[in-house]
Design a protein around this motif. Sequence first.
Motif: not given
Length: 621
Positions: A243-255, A322-334
């Motif tokens: 559900g969080a992934v679905a929200d993230a893909s549709g919230n247009g950069g929300g929290r 992930f020290a130099r990962a860019r912001q939100n490079e991944l959809d999900v990080l487990i």
Amino acid sequence: MQGSARNLLREFEEGRLVPALAAHVGIRYRPDEEHGEIGSWRRSVPVLLGLLCDCGLGDLQVILEYQLPYSPKRVDALLCGVHPETGLPSYVLVELKQWSNAEVVRHGLVRYNGRKGQPVLHPAEQVRRYCMHLLGFVPSLARTPSCVKGLAYLHNAHRGDDWQLDDFDRDDYSGLYTADQLGDLATDLAASLQVADDAADRLVRARRAPARSLLITAAGSVAARTDFVLLDEQQVAFEAVRGAVADASGNGGGRKKVVLVRGGPGTGKSAIALNLYAAMARSRVKVVHATGSKAMTETLRLSVFGENHWQGEDVFKYFNNFARARQNELDVLICDEAHRLRGQANVPDYWRGRLRGQIHQLIDAAKVPVFLLDDHQVVRPSEIGSPNDVLEIARAMDCQIVEVDLDGQFRCGGSPLFDLWVQRLLGLVEEAPVSWSDLVADTDDEYVVESVEAPHALESWLRARIRDTDAGARIAAGFCWEWTPPVRKDGKLSLADDVRIGGWHRPWNAWPDVEVPDVPATSFWASDPRGFGQIGCVYTAQGFEYDWAGVIMGEDLVIRDGRWVAQHDRTEDPALKRTTGERFDRLVRNAYKVLFTRGMQGVCVYSADPETNDFLRKHTA
């Protein structure tokens, strides 16, 4: 370090390049250093840069010590241009070797310059895997994999009668050249590369995330080995992430949403993590699985990908990648085993102008970071992966938080009472210790709990269980005996018998990266049947399970007058030697809780301290 071949060569000749490279990779520069990386740069880098200048590629853009995405590994040189015929981006990864000769040990492994000990990967295979990793995490390259090539250049070696390295699987990612092939190398480079001023910048700016081809392959590999059916709260956790992934893909950069999954040993955290990975990857979601445990990560790579376990390096990562990962490079990080998170990253992240800890880095790296953890499995002073740590940082970063508490017990015979018994025994909850027989009276709990009067009796008990149930067993101990290097006997390495109690003695598990005949590597102590011959510790046992668990308590935690007393002077754990007081007390109790809860069918315990062993005998009755 980036620039044209000609400018970089000038920097080298003027004495500025090597100090800059040392600063770039974070090592101390010594002007007279002739060994290690600094010595390698001095001997190899000008050879490559000079070759490029001599064959008309002096203006070609070169990146030295290019760090692969989500990996601590660095490529010696990455040549950046466009293809002379197509005009499309073209990149060549180069591994520079100073070897003068090498011998094949077995397929894919070699020893060089007459050195003994641990073999290394064939240089052509090494660079081939670097190419595959780059393609796996830069989607713009993965769409046209022919734009990437790889080669190893052994600039001190000459092919002769005793040359052995030509027997390998050749493809565009695994070229191999020696000093007597300069003409061939120059011709092949000119055929693949033409100068383009922005080629290096395009690669540096390219979005990094698991490529679709990698996700499809990994999803099939993981799903084929993930037959654990999620139940109740496990499925709740799974759906919460979905559900969080679905929200993230549709919230247009929300929290950003952070999912926190809490559960004790055996509640299925790792099963959830693998099911999540398979489902996300199958749906082409950009997902990576990460842990802080070398043993667990390497075992997952091997168990999922088998003899192609190197492919697992692109799927199963470490927290410090992930020290130099860019912001939100991944959809999900487990983040599995998130109680292993460190308070400070191993690789400082200065490029954003501040130094971040691992929790910050992991939250930053993905739209939906998922933390699966157990508050009672923090066993090192540097580990801060408690639920409160994650929650505090997530709130400070203004993230939405989804919390799921797992119930049930899928390790330890499915016995929820056993986990409670261990917590009461070790004083991790307010309830007083209770004997096992009293706790399970009038229940159908079949978990086996025993104690013995001596270490040889513990080993005999486990051998009987192995014989009678055709199952596996391991002995693990508190880190109260010195761990010494292997010794050479009769011309071959063997483990030293470090764990000594009276006349009984056994070795610890193998040292990292040291091959000992008939002994599994450290990371596979818990999963390789040969591990029964050695004693494991919390660092090799954590995250794993085996049928029958034997536990030896050392004198770092003893009973005195009915109360637990932590004895800091009795530990041999380098991480805990720097810790005292209540922090040491809690960490050592957590470590024993981990060891007690590894067995799926039963546990047998023993303490090297007589008063403590009497206490155990009383409470296992």
